[in-house]
Design a protein around this motif. Structure first.
Motif, PDB file in Angstrom:
ATOM      1  N   ASP A  11      -0.648  -5.129  -1.095  1.00 11.47           N
ATOM      2  CA  ASP A  11       0.050  -4.132  -1.898  1.00 11.47           C
ATOM      3  C   ASP A  11       0.914  -4.908  -2.889  1.00 11.47           C
ATOM      4  N   THR A  37      -3.622  -2.260  -3.310  1.00 13.63           N
ATOM      5  CA  THR A  37      -2.897  -1.099  -3.817  1.00 13.63           C
ATOM      6  C   THR A  37      -1.784  -1.569  -4.750  1.00 13.63           C
ATOM      7  N   ALA A 107      -2.958   5.301  -3.856  1.00 13.84           N
ATOM      8  CA  ALA A 107      -2.706   4.125  -3.030  1.00 13.84           C
ATOM      9  C   ALA A 107      -2.493   4.480  -1.563  1.00 13.84           C
TER      10      ALA A 107
END
Length: 326
Positions: A11, A37, A107
């Protein structure tokens, strides 16, 4: 590493050093990059998506899904770090637009899907403000049953960078960081105390920049944009050296033996004022008067990175991304 590759999800807020981390995650044989993400941080979230797709393309990644996430922190406005990462978040290298496209899912949805679908527990590697991760944990707490560990780049035991005491990723969204610490899974904090130490020497940066291989050359260009913070006490400095930054957190997943951690209580300062966003790490050997007289309070126990084998991680990065054999 031996056995099956570790399934990982990054992420990120790509970002020069997030890009370095992605290059390593794609190319390390001991890691299986399941998804990426994106969240606002170093630049706006649409720029993060573009930069992420560009890096995966240059790295020769397979069909790794990329999803757009939160465009601002839980409570506050977004505050970028373009003064560090360039107007485009990627060192203003003038890279062409990617041909890849993001997945048709947000996401949080992608995180949930990929974590629960993984046949083996996933290691999450957030290298950005923790907004997406906090939303995931609050919306879909069931994902924790298939999370092996969260290794996040953020926080500091000693000195901050966004403020004297707060590191940027945690400072950008302190509430999200506080939620992360309550995830109920093992957590490693790869903070500024080790983040700033892993530096690629200038000769190796130049070698990467001269490579004809797109991913290695990109790594060199990114490192050249990210000079190491000079040590005022060092007798001499290598002006061409570049810090690996966020990529060190991926090194810690690929080779955890290179990191020295200690399990310690950690909390995030949420109050307004000069300490907001500070990660308060309790290194005391025993309780103090505050606990004795006021009663203790429950705090998350985190594996806090206190030392790092710099040469080991630099070698790991160069061999994996640049094909440089020591």
């Amino acid at each position: 590493m031996s056995g099956q590759p570790v399934p990982v999800i990054i992420d990120c807020d790509t970002g020069v050093d997030d890009a370095l981390a992605l290059l390593l995650a794609v190319r390390h044989p001991g890691l299986e990059l399941r998804a990426v993400t994106c969240v606002a941080g170093n630049t706006d979230v649409d720029g993060v998506v573009r930069n992420t797709l560009t890096v995966l393309e240059r790295a020769g990644a397979g069909d790794v899904p990329v999803a757009r996430g939160a465009e601002r922190p839980l409570l506050e406005a977004a505050r970028s770090a373009r003064h560090v990462h360039g107007a485009d978040g990627m060192g203003d290298l003038g890279l062409p637009a990617p041909t890849r496209r993001p997945a048709d899912i947000d996401a949080v949805g992608l995180l949930r899907r990929e974590i629960l679908a993984s046949p083996r527990p996933v290691t999450l590697v957030p290298t950005a403000p923790l907004t997406n991760i906090a939303l995931l944990l609050r919306t879909h707490p069931e994902v924790t049953r298939n999370i092996e560990r969260i290794v996040f780049m953020g926080g500091a035991v000693a000195t901050g960078n966004a403020t004297p005491v707060a590191e940027f990723n945690v400072w950008h969204d302190p509430e999200a960081a506080a939620i992360l610490l309550t995830a109920g899974v093992p957590i490693t904090m790869y903070g500024l105390d080790v983040f700033q130490r892993v530096v690629v020497p200038g000769a190796e940066v130049r070698r990467l920049r001269a490579s004809t291989e797109p991913g290695a050359r990109l790594a060199g260009e990114l490192l050249a944009h990210r000079p190491a913070a000079p040590d005022p006490d060092a007798p001499e400095s290598d002006d061409a050296a570049g810090g690996l930054g966020d990529a060190g957190a991926v090194c810690a997943v690929a080779d955890p033996e290179g990191l020295t951690t200690r399990r310690l209580p950690v909390e995030v300062s949420l109050a307004p004022g000069p300490t907001r966003g500070q990660t308060i790490v309790d290194r005391r050997p025993r309780p103090g008067e505050a606990e004795i007289h006021g009663g203790g309070r429950e705090r998350a126990m985190v594996d806090v990175a206190l030392d790092v084998d710099v040469e080991r991680y630099v070698k790991l990065y160069l061999e994996t991304v640049g094909g440089v054999r020591g």
